[in-house]
Design a protein around this motif. Sequence first.
Motif, PDB file in Angstrom:
ATOM      1  N   LEU A 140       6.457  -2.883  -7.675  1.00  7.28           N
ATOM      2  CA  LEU A 140       6.981  -1.737  -6.944  1.00  7.28           C
ATOM      3  C   LEU A 140       7.128  -2.105  -5.480  1.00  7.28           C
ATOM      4  O   LEU A 140       6.302  -2.827  -4.919  1.00  7.28           O
ATOM      5  CB  LEU A 140       6.061  -0.526  -7.096  1.00  7.28           C
ATOM      6  N   ASP A 141       8.164  -1.598  -4.843  1.00 10.75           N
ATOM      7  CA  ASP A 141       8.378  -1.869  -3.426  1.00 10.75           C
ATOM      8  C   ASP A 141       9.135  -0.696  -2.817  1.00 10.75           C
ATOM      9  O   ASP A 141       9.782   0.089  -3.530  1.00 10.75           O
ATOM     10  CB  ASP A 141       9.151  -3.171  -3.236  1.00 10.75           C
ATOM     11  N   ALA A 142       9.052  -0.600  -1.495  1.00 11.01           N
ATOM     12  CA  ALA A 142       9.715   0.472  -0.765  1.00 11.01           C
ATOM     13  C   ALA A 142       9.838   0.055   0.691  1.00 11.01           C
ATOM     14  O   ALA A 142       9.027  -0.739   1.192  1.00 11.01           O
ATOM     15  CB  ALA A 142       8.945   1.785  -0.899  1.00 11.01           C
ATOM     16  N   PRO A 143      10.815   0.567   1.415  1.00  9.15           N
ATOM     17  CA  PRO A 143      10.915   0.279   2.852  1.00  9.15           C
ATOM     18  C   PRO A 143       9.685   0.782   3.605  1.00  9.15           C
ATOM     19  O   PRO A 143       9.037   1.755   3.207  1.00  9.15           O
ATOM     20  CB  PRO A 143      12.181   1.025   3.264  1.00  9.15           C
ATOM     21  N   ASP A 144       9.376   0.106   4.713  1.00  5.23           N
ATOM     22  CA  ASP A 144       8.187   0.481   5.480  1.00  5.23           C
ATOM     23  C   ASP A 144       8.276   1.907   5.996  1.00  5.23           C
ATOM     24  O   ASP A 144       7.258   2.613   6.092  1.00  5.23           O
ATOM     25  CB  ASP A 144       8.004  -0.493   6.658  1.00  5.23           C
ATOM     26  N   GLU A 145       9.477   2.372   6.343  1.00  6.84           N
ATOM     27  CA  GLU A 145       9.615   3.729   6.873  1.00  6.84           C
ATOM     28  C   GLU A 145       9.204   4.774   5.838  1.00  6.84           C
ATOM     29  O   GLU A 145       8.528   5.760   6.159  1.00  6.84           O
ATOM     30  CB  GLU A 145      11.065   3.978   7.322  1.00  6.84           C
ATOM     31  N   ILE A 146       9.599   4.536   4.603  1.00 14.01           N
ATOM     32  CA  ILE A 146       9.234   5.490   3.544  1.00 14.01           C
ATOM     33  C   ILE A 146       7.728   5.478   3.315  1.00 14.01           C
ATOM     34  O   ILE A 146       7.095   6.535   3.152  1.00 14.01           O
ATOM     35  CB  ILE A 146       9.996   5.152   2.256  1.00 14.01           C
ATOM     36  N   LEU A 147       7.118   4.295   3.283  1.00 15.55           N
ATOM     37  CA  LEU A 147       5.673   4.204   3.089  1.00 15.55           C
ATOM     38  C   LEU A 147       4.923   4.867   4.224  1.00 15.55           C
ATOM     39  O   LEU A 147       3.916   5.566   4.004  1.00 15.55           O
ATOM     40  CB  LEU A 147       5.262   2.735   2.957  1.00 15.55           C
ATOM     41  N   GLN A 148       5.381   4.677   5.466  1.00 16.77           N
ATOM     42  CA  GLN A 148       4.711   5.292   6.616  1.00 16.77           C
ATOM     43  C   GLN A 148       4.818   6.815   6.567  1.00 16.77           C
ATOM     44  O   GLN A 148       3.835   7.529   6.814  1.00 16.77           O
ATOM     45  CB  GLN A 148       5.331   4.753   7.911  1.00 16.77           C
ATOM     46  N   PRO A 199       0.829  -1.212   0.000  1.00 14.28           N
ATOM     47  CA  PRO A 199       0.000   0.000   0.000  1.00 14.28           C
ATOM     48  C   PRO A 199       0.861   1.259   0.000  1.00 14.28           C
ATOM     49  O   PRO A 199       1.948   1.290   0.581  1.00 14.28           O
ATOM     50  CB  PRO A 199      -0.816  -0.131   1.302  1.00 14.28           C
ATOM     51  N   ALA A 200       0.358   2.292  -0.687  1.00 14.61           N
ATOM     52  CA  ALA A 200       0.973   3.628  -0.729  1.00 14.61           C
ATOM     53  C   ALA A 200       2.300   3.669  -1.479  1.00 14.61           C
ATOM     54  O   ALA A 200       3.052   4.636  -1.344  1.00 14.61           O
ATOM     55  CB  ALA A 200       1.164   4.181   0.683  1.00 14.61           C
ATOM     56  N   VAL A 201       2.604   2.652  -2.291  1.00 14.27           N
ATOM     57  CA  VAL A 201       3.862   2.664  -3.014  1.00 14.27           C
ATOM     58  C   VAL A 201       3.762   3.420  -4.340  1.00 14.27           C
ATOM     59  O   VAL A 201       4.779   3.746  -4.957  1.00 14.27           O
ATOM     60  CB  VAL A 201       4.326   1.212  -3.261  1.00 14.27           C
ATOM     61  N   LEU A 219      -0.481  -2.830   5.722  1.00 14.01           N
ATOM     62  CA  LEU A 219       0.925  -3.066   5.409  1.00 14.01           C
ATOM     63  C   LEU A 219       1.439  -4.316   6.117  1.00 14.01           C
ATOM     64  O   LEU A 219       2.163  -5.127   5.529  1.00 14.01           O
ATOM     65  CB  LEU A 219       1.752  -1.845   5.801  1.00 14.01           C
ATOM     66  N   SER A 220       1.039  -4.480   7.395  1.00 11.28           N
ATOM     67  CA  SER A 220       1.461  -5.660   8.150  1.00 11.28           C
ATOM     68  C   SER A 220       0.897  -6.932   7.522  1.00 11.28           C
ATOM     69  O   SER A 220       1.602  -7.943   7.395  1.00 11.28           O
ATOM     70  CB  SER A 220       1.007  -5.535   9.608  1.00 11.28           C
ATOM     71  N   LYS A 221      -0.373  -6.883   7.098  1.00  9.04           N
ATOM     72  CA  LYS A 221      -0.979  -8.049   6.456  1.00  9.04           C
ATOM     73  C   LYS A 221      -0.283  -8.364   5.137  1.00  9.04           C
ATOM     74  O   LYS A 221      -0.050  -9.533   4.796  1.00  9.04           O
ATOM     75  CB  LYS A 221      -2.463  -7.789   6.222  1.00  9.04           C
ATOM     76  N   TYR A 222       0.082  -7.336   4.366  1.00  8.73           N
ATOM     77  CA  TYR A 222       0.763  -7.549   3.094  1.00  8.73           C
ATOM     78  C   TYR A 222       2.114  -8.200   3.313  1.00  8.73           C
ATOM     79  O   TYR A 222       2.486  -9.148   2.592  1.00  8.73           O
ATOM     80  CB  TYR A 222       0.925  -6.207   2.362  1.00  8.73           C
ATOM     81  N   ARG A 223       2.869  -7.721   4.340  1.00  9.69           N
ATOM     82  CA  ARG A 223       4.181  -8.309   4.595  1.00  9.69           C
ATOM     83  C   ARG A 223       4.056  -9.753   5.079  1.00  9.69           C
ATOM     84  O   ARG A 223       4.841 -10.622   4.679  1.00  9.69           O
ATOM     85  CB  ARG A 223       4.930  -7.468   5.633  1.00  9.69           C
ATOM     86  N   ASP A 224       3.039 -10.018   5.932  1.00 10.20           N
ATOM     87  CA  ASP A 224       2.871 -11.385   6.441  1.00 10.20           C
ATOM     88  C   ASP A 224       2.471 -12.345   5.336  1.00 10.20           C
ATOM     89  O   ASP A 224       2.951 -13.492   5.291  1.00 10.20           O
ATOM     90  CB  ASP A 224       1.817 -11.396   7.561  1.00 10.20           C
TER      91      ASP A 224
END
Length: 430
Positions: free
Chosen positions: A191-199, A60-62, A223-228
Amino acid sequence: MLEIDSLRVNLRLDGVLVRELFEVNWRYESGLVTNIEQMVEEYRQIRGLEPVRVCVLGPPAVGKTTVSKLIAEHYKIHHLTVKDTIAETISRLEEAVKEPESEESATEAQELLNNLKDSMEQSGGSLDEQLLVKLMKEKLMSNPCRNQGYVLDGVPETYDQAKELFSDSETEVSGTNVPSAKITPEFVLCLDAPDEILQDRVMNMPEGLGEHSTVYELFLQRLSKYRDDNKGDEAEDFFDELDIPSTCREITNDDEPDSMMLMQMVTDAVGKPRNYGPTNLEMEEEERRKTEEKMRRENQQRVQEEQKEIEEARQRAVRWEEWRKGLEQVRQQEQDLLEAQSAPMKNYLMEHVMPTLTKGLIECCMEQPLDPVDFLAEYLFKNNPYDAEVTSLTLTDLDQKEEDEEKDKEEVEVEGEEEEEEEADCSDED
């Protein structure tokens, strides 16, 4: 019966003779309606109208939606999102319940509508995965998506979801679960990005921007559900197994991804649009553009030719003026040279000849003799201004010179005769 009545006769003809006399291989003997799908497929193949199918994946938000909109606009294909598909399905089911074609269809529509609403209430606005896959698959199997193409925005999210979404309905019955070539994407952009950038991106977003404007806590849950869900096999692995071209892009800063660069990556992989032909308006616009371009080139060519003619005329005028000046200069030089060469002769004649000759001509005009030339010659001899002795001396010298030349000539002849006699004597002695 009148002739016009024969036109009202409803005759249904059967091609019995055609079938008996000719061997005709009918492609669609059962009719157009029954074979409409085959005809559409043949139409697309003959005209090279192949659907463009693209899938954009990522957390999300990427920035998936931004890129997906650009792809859909460039290729004129359908932009498919979970939110829009659910809203469209609910609207279609509600319309089917209000105006049912039959009681059975109304019951099925109402049942599916209730299931959707119950699932969304229980899941806090989201659908059960099986229902979601079912709705998205129905959308992918629709005629617009199959014939024109689509761009999937954020779906599928997991390996199992991709496997179920793109499986062939006919093979599902047999249990083989083979992907369907009619709906499987031909290119995948990850597309991907570190969680810090997305937050940070979500926290800095203004409100009212669709799914990216959700509250921070809800975003963290998604975001947590997507990573899991993607700790094991990811959705990208499914496409890699099918050898579907894919490109992964890592976002390393808070700024929006370079959409133009991503679009260039997609167009390089997919190619030019091939899923539609130009509309009448576009063809008219293209024809008008070509006409304007042709007129512009003709006007430009005409202006260039006029400028070229003007420049050539100017150069001709310059060369003519230079030639005229050179010719005038040459004439002047010749005139000066002629005057310089004739000046001594002119001075001599004016000094020694012209005075006496002028008087003689005047006298000749006054007397008007029968033989003017003889009269003028006699006048010049009589009125010679120079001394007669000098003249007689000059004549004597001339006579003497002639006599000397005759004597020399006689001596030469005598010597020649003597030499001939000597040669004759010598020959006699021999």
